[in-house]
Design a protein around this motif. Sequence first.
Motif, short mmCIF file in Angstrom:
data_model
loop_
_atom_site.label_atom_id
_atom_site.label_comp_id
_atom_site.label_asym_id
_atom_site.label_seq_id
_atom_site.Cartn_x
_atom_site.Cartn_y
_atom_site.Cartn_z
N TRP A 35 0.85 -1.18 0.00
CA TRP A 35 0.00 0.00 0.00
C TRP A 35 0.90 1.24 0.00
N PHE A 36 0.52 2.19 -0.83
CA PHE A 36 1.16 3.49 -0.87
C PHE A 36 0.07 4.54 -0.65
N ARG A 37 0.52 5.75 -0.37
CA ARG A 37 -0.43 6.85 -0.31
C ARG A 37 0.24 8.13 -0.82
N VAL A 47 3.51 2.75 2.52
CA VAL A 47 2.83 2.55 3.80
C VAL A 47 3.19 1.18 4.40
N VAL A 48 3.01 0.13 3.65
CA VAL A 48 3.33 -1.20 4.15
C VAL A 48 3.33 -2.20 3.00
N GLY A 49 4.15 -3.22 3.12
CA GLY A 49 4.20 -4.27 2.12
C GLY A 49 3.95 -5.62 2.76
N VAL A 63 2.52 5.70 10.80
CA VAL A 63 1.32 4.87 10.88
C VAL A 63 1.49 3.69 11.82
N GLU A 64 2.69 3.51 12.34
CA GLU A 64 2.97 2.36 13.20
C GLU A 64 2.02 2.34 14.39
N GLY A 65 1.46 1.15 14.64
CA GLY A 65 0.54 0.99 15.74
C GLY A 65 -0.90 1.35 15.42
N ARG A 66 -1.12 1.94 14.27
CA ARG A 66 -2.48 2.33 13.90
C ARG A 66 -2.96 1.60 12.64
N PHE A 67 -2.05 1.24 11.76
CA PHE A 67 -2.39 0.57 10.52
C PHE A 67 -1.96 -0.89 10.60
N SER A 90 -4.94 11.75 5.50
CA SER A 90 -5.73 12.04 4.31
C SER A 90 -4.85 11.95 3.07
N ALA A 91 -5.28 11.15 2.12
CA ALA A 91 -4.48 10.93 0.92
C ALA A 91 -5.25 10.01 0.00
N VAL A 92 -4.73 9.87 -1.20
CA VAL A 92 -5.19 8.81 -2.09
C VAL A 92 -4.32 7.60 -1.81
N TYR A 93 -4.95 6.49 -1.53
CA TYR A 93 -4.24 5.26 -1.21
C TYR A 93 -4.26 4.33 -2.42
N TYR A 94 -3.11 3.76 -2.70
CA TYR A 94 -2.95 2.86 -3.83
C TYR A 94 -2.42 1.51 -3.37
N CYS A 95 -2.90 0.46 -3.99
CA CYS A 95 -2.25 -0.83 -3.80
C CYS A 95 -1.40 -1.10 -5.03
N ALA A 96 -0.33 -1.83 -4.84
CA ALA A 96 0.61 -2.11 -5.91
C ALA A 96 1.21 -3.49 -5.72
N ALA A 97 1.79 -4.02 -6.79
CA ALA A 97 2.38 -5.35 -6.73
C ALA A 97 3.70 -5.38 -7.48
#
Length: 118
Positions: A35-37, A47-49, A63-67, A90-97
């Motif tokens: 996930w990216f934002r 954000v996290v993989g 975002v640690e501890g919240r996501f 607040s952002a546009v969040y994207y998933c990627a591979a």
Amino acid sequence: VQLQASGGGSVQVGGSLRLSCVASEEIFRTYYMAWFRQAPGKEREFVVGSSWTGRTSVYPKSVEGRFTVSRDIARNTINLQMDNLKVEDSAVYYCAAAPRSNADFEYWGRGTLVTVSS
């Protein structure tokens, strides 16, 4: 469509949202997904993989501890549970591979907008 993200919306500070990204079976079962934002006027942020084997990357301090990222194997879906949301989330969040965690991301889903208001 290889990746399809959903779940964005508007919430108040302290609220929660759960983003989902449905992938094709091939991608879900072999690719490293993340996930990216991107907030207006800012660069895209990782954000996290999550690997198919279940390994999760370190979360950024922001975002640690919240996501929390998770995979739903039955639905070929990677989820991002976001709790205690802040205005700065607040952002546009994207998933990627990507083929591997250290490879370029080849596939990107259409972004989903998250708006957190005070």
